[in-house]
Design a protein around this motif. Structure first.
Motif, short mmCIF file in Angstrom:
data_model
loop_
_atom_site.label_atom_id
_atom_site.label_comp_id
_atom_site.label_asym_id
_atom_site.label_seq_id
_atom_site.Cartn_x
_atom_site.Cartn_y
_atom_site.Cartn_z
N GLY A 1 -6.25 10.09 -90.05
CA GLY A 1 -5.18 9.95 -91.04
C GLY A 1 -3.85 9.70 -90.36
N HIS A 2 -2.84 9.47 -91.17
CA HIS A 2 -1.50 9.20 -90.66
C HIS A 2 -0.96 10.45 -89.96
N VAL A 3 -0.02 10.23 -89.06
CA VAL A 3 0.61 11.34 -88.35
C VAL A 3 1.31 12.26 -89.36
N ASP A 4 1.26 13.56 -89.08
CA ASP A 4 1.94 14.58 -89.90
C ASP A 4 1.34 14.83 -91.28
N THR A 5 0.16 14.29 -91.54
CA THR A 5 -0.46 14.56 -92.84
C THR A 5 -1.10 15.95 -92.85
N GLY A 6 -1.30 16.53 -91.65
CA GLY A 6 -1.82 17.89 -91.57
C GLY A 6 -3.23 17.99 -90.98
N LYS A 7 -3.60 17.00 -90.16
CA LYS A 7 -4.96 17.01 -89.57
C LYS A 7 -5.17 18.25 -88.70
N THR A 8 -4.20 18.51 -87.83
CA THR A 8 -4.32 19.65 -86.91
C THR A 8 -4.32 20.95 -87.70
N LYS A 9 -3.41 21.01 -88.65
CA LYS A 9 -3.26 22.23 -89.45
C LYS A 9 -4.54 22.50 -90.27
N LEU A 10 -5.14 21.45 -90.76
CA LEU A 10 -6.38 21.62 -91.53
C LEU A 10 -7.49 22.20 -90.65
N VAL B 1 -3.93 26.33 -83.00
CA VAL B 1 -3.73 25.37 -81.93
C VAL B 1 -2.36 24.72 -82.06
N GLN B 2 -2.03 24.34 -83.30
CA GLN B 2 -0.79 23.60 -83.52
C GLN B 2 0.43 24.41 -83.12
N GLU B 3 0.34 25.72 -83.35
CA GLU B 3 1.50 26.55 -83.01
C GLU B 3 1.42 27.15 -81.62
N LEU C 1 -6.71 15.44 -99.90
CA LEU C 1 -5.37 15.17 -100.42
C LEU C 1 -4.55 16.42 -100.14
N ASN C 2 -3.89 16.38 -99.00
CA ASN C 2 -3.34 17.62 -98.43
C ASN C 2 -1.90 17.90 -98.88
N LYS C 3 -1.50 19.13 -98.67
CA LYS C 3 -0.15 19.65 -98.98
C LYS C 3 0.09 19.82 -100.48
N VAL C 4 -0.96 20.17 -101.23
CA VAL C 4 -0.75 20.41 -102.67
C VAL C 4 0.25 21.54 -102.90
N ASP C 5 0.38 22.43 -101.92
CA ASP C 5 1.33 23.54 -102.10
C ASP C 5 2.77 23.06 -102.16
N ARG C 6 2.99 21.79 -101.82
CA ARG C 6 4.35 21.27 -101.89
C ARG C 6 4.71 20.72 -103.27
N LEU C 7 3.76 20.71 -104.17
CA LEU C 7 4.08 20.30 -105.54
C LEU C 7 5.06 21.33 -106.11
N ALA D 1 -3.43 23.06 -96.22
CA ALA D 1 -3.79 23.63 -94.92
C ALA D 1 -2.99 24.90 -94.66
N ILE D 2 -1.97 25.13 -95.49
CA ILE D 2 -1.15 26.32 -95.31
C ILE D 2 -1.79 27.51 -96.03
N SER D 3 -2.17 27.29 -97.29
CA SER D 3 -2.73 28.41 -98.06
C SER D 3 -4.26 28.44 -98.01
P1 GDP Z 1 -1.06 15.93 -87.90
O1 GDP Z 1 -0.06 15.07 -87.18
O2 GDP Z 1 -1.76 15.14 -88.98
O3 GDP Z 1 -2.02 16.67 -87.01
O4 GDP Z 1 -0.19 17.00 -88.73
P2 GDP Z 1 0.05 18.54 -88.43
O5 GDP Z 1 -1.16 19.34 -88.68
O6 GDP Z 1 0.69 18.67 -87.09
O7 GDP Z 1 1.10 18.89 -89.58
C1 GDP Z 1 2.36 18.26 -89.67
C2 GDP Z 1 3.35 19.17 -90.37
O8 GDP Z 1 2.96 19.38 -91.72
C3 GDP Z 1 3.43 20.57 -89.75
O9 GDP Z 1 4.77 20.98 -89.83
C4 GDP Z 1 2.54 21.41 -90.63
O10 GDP Z 1 2.92 22.76 -90.64
C5 GDP Z 1 2.78 20.76 -91.98
N1 GDP Z 1 1.60 20.90 -92.87
C6 GDP Z 1 0.32 20.56 -92.58
N2 GDP Z 1 -0.47 20.82 -93.64
C7 GDP Z 1 0.31 21.31 -94.61
C8 GDP Z 1 0.08 21.76 -95.95
O11 GDP Z 1 -1.04 21.75 -96.47
N3 GDP Z 1 1.17 22.20 -96.66
C9 GDP Z 1 2.43 22.21 -96.13
N4 GDP Z 1 3.43 22.65 -96.91
N5 GDP Z 1 2.68 21.80 -94.88
C10 GDP Z 1 1.65 21.35 -94.12
#
Ligand code: GDP
Length: 359
Positions: free
Chosen positions: A22-31, A40-42, A137-143, A207-209
């Protein structure tokens, strides 16, 4: 070979292998972290995400995570092996001579951003490789005013949202479905998707909740079991790809491999493609990280006499210094001719070099 095939059975499946794109910052690592419940991400793994790793999720863990989903009953695979591919380069480079490393992929899309350039690149790559995939379809918590309920199945938590949050969810999801349609992809929320072979399933996640993660895990298992049972039938013939060649203190040069099918034993004679010709050597140790930890996280290893697919494995053996990542590993069977296998192994050299020339 014939013997390997006759032994195939739907009661003896290997673990499916899954990649995340997926695109950068979509939350791959966080998922991945969320599924693994590590960080790992932190920084727990030195903050490195631009590397190739693999995580094995045993079925006990998947069952635990999906217990709130009533439909998640008939899961027959032993687990799930997730390859951590933060970009898609590793995905491209790790495909060795048409033999697919990944059985299924998760394409991560940020619900707030929709399709982005690397989303489209990923779609094209998946198509080219004919790899089935699902959309997280990630980051639904941001709705707006989303009320999280940690680790809940997505439909449960969606029902609990206010009307305007639900409505925003629906609008954004529809927009993304239209964008996918523009890429000639039919898609549907997974619980409404009647024909999972024709339309891509969408799983809303956070990926947060951890919301939607039970659904994601369940669907990965369900789809691989249903759509590729034959491919997942365990065979004794080894299919194995070298991910990385690494020097490890105390172990010397090691190779990290993904065992896609078959079984490896300590003491097996193996052949790997090398810069200066084929490397014929003997497996000294078969190592894995402790379950639920990722291959690249530093720490102690478990030793194994034998390992069955699918697994991410670290192999120690003599003479691996010039081994080439992205190539296949071969095991020399009792009646097999080493010379033939050496030739076979070196064919990979050409395909790897071909890819380097093109890039
Ligand atoms: P990657 O580049 O796709 O691996 O993205 P990361 O996992 O590094 O996430 C990029 C940013 O989005 C980080 O600041 C994460 O904390 C944030 N993030 C990832 N998933 C979520 C999510 O489901 N909800 C919210 N609110 N933030 C998220």
């Amino acid at each position: 070979m014939a013997e390997a095939l006759t032994k195939r059975s739907a009661d003896d499946l290997r673990s499916p292998i899954c990649c995340i794109l997926g695109h950068v910052d979509t939350g791959k690592t966080k998922l991945l972290d969320c599924i693994r419940r590590t960080n790992v991400q932190e920084g727990e793994a030195g903050g490195i995400t631009q590397q190739i790793g693999a995580t094995y999720f045993p079925m006990e863990n998947i069952r635990e995570r999906t217990k709130e989903l009533p439909e998640a009953a008939n899961m027959r695979v032993p687990g799930l092996l997730v390859i951590d591919t933060p970009g898609h380069e590793s995905f491209t480079n790790l495909r060795s001579r048409g033999s697919g490393l990944c059985d299924i992929a998760i394409l991560v899309i940020d619900i707030m951003h929709g399709l982005e350039p690397q989303t489209i690149e990923s779609i094209n790559l998946l198509r080219m490789r004919k790899t089935p995939f699902i959309v997280a379809l990630n980051k639904v918590d941001r709705l707006y005013q989303w009320k999280p309920r940690n680790n809940a199945p997505i439909r449960t938590t969606l029902q609990e949202q206010e009307r305007h949050t639900k409505s925003e969810f629906e609008t954004r999801t529809k927009q993304i479905m239209v964008q996918l349609q523009e890429q000639s992809l039919n898609s549907e929320l997974y619980w409404k998707n009647k024909d999972k072979r024709k339309a891509v399933s969408i799983i809303p996640t956070s990926a947060i909740s951890g919301e939607g993660i039970p659904d994601l895990l369940y669907l990965l298992v369900l789809l691989t079991q249903e759509m590729m049972e034959k491919k997942l039938m365990y065979v004794s013939e080894v299919e194995c790809t070298v991910l990385e060649v690494k020097v490890v203190e105390g172990l010397g040069t090691t190779i990290d491999v993904v065992l896609v099918n078959g079984v490896l034993h300590e003491g097996d004679q193996i052949v790997v493609c090398g810069m200066q010709g084929p490397i014929v050597t003997t497996i000294r140790a078969l190592l894995t990280p402790h379950p639920m930890k990722e291959l690249r996280v530093k720490g102690s290893y478990q030793h194994h006499k034998e390992l069955k697919a699918a697994q991410g494995i670290k192999i120690t053996a003599q003479g691996l210094e010039h081994a080439i990542a992205g190539t296949q590993l071969y095991v020399v069977g009792e009646d097999e001719d080493v010379e033939t296998i050496k030739e076979e192994a070196m064919k990979d050299m050409k395909s790897v070099m071909g890819r380097i020339d093109k890039s």
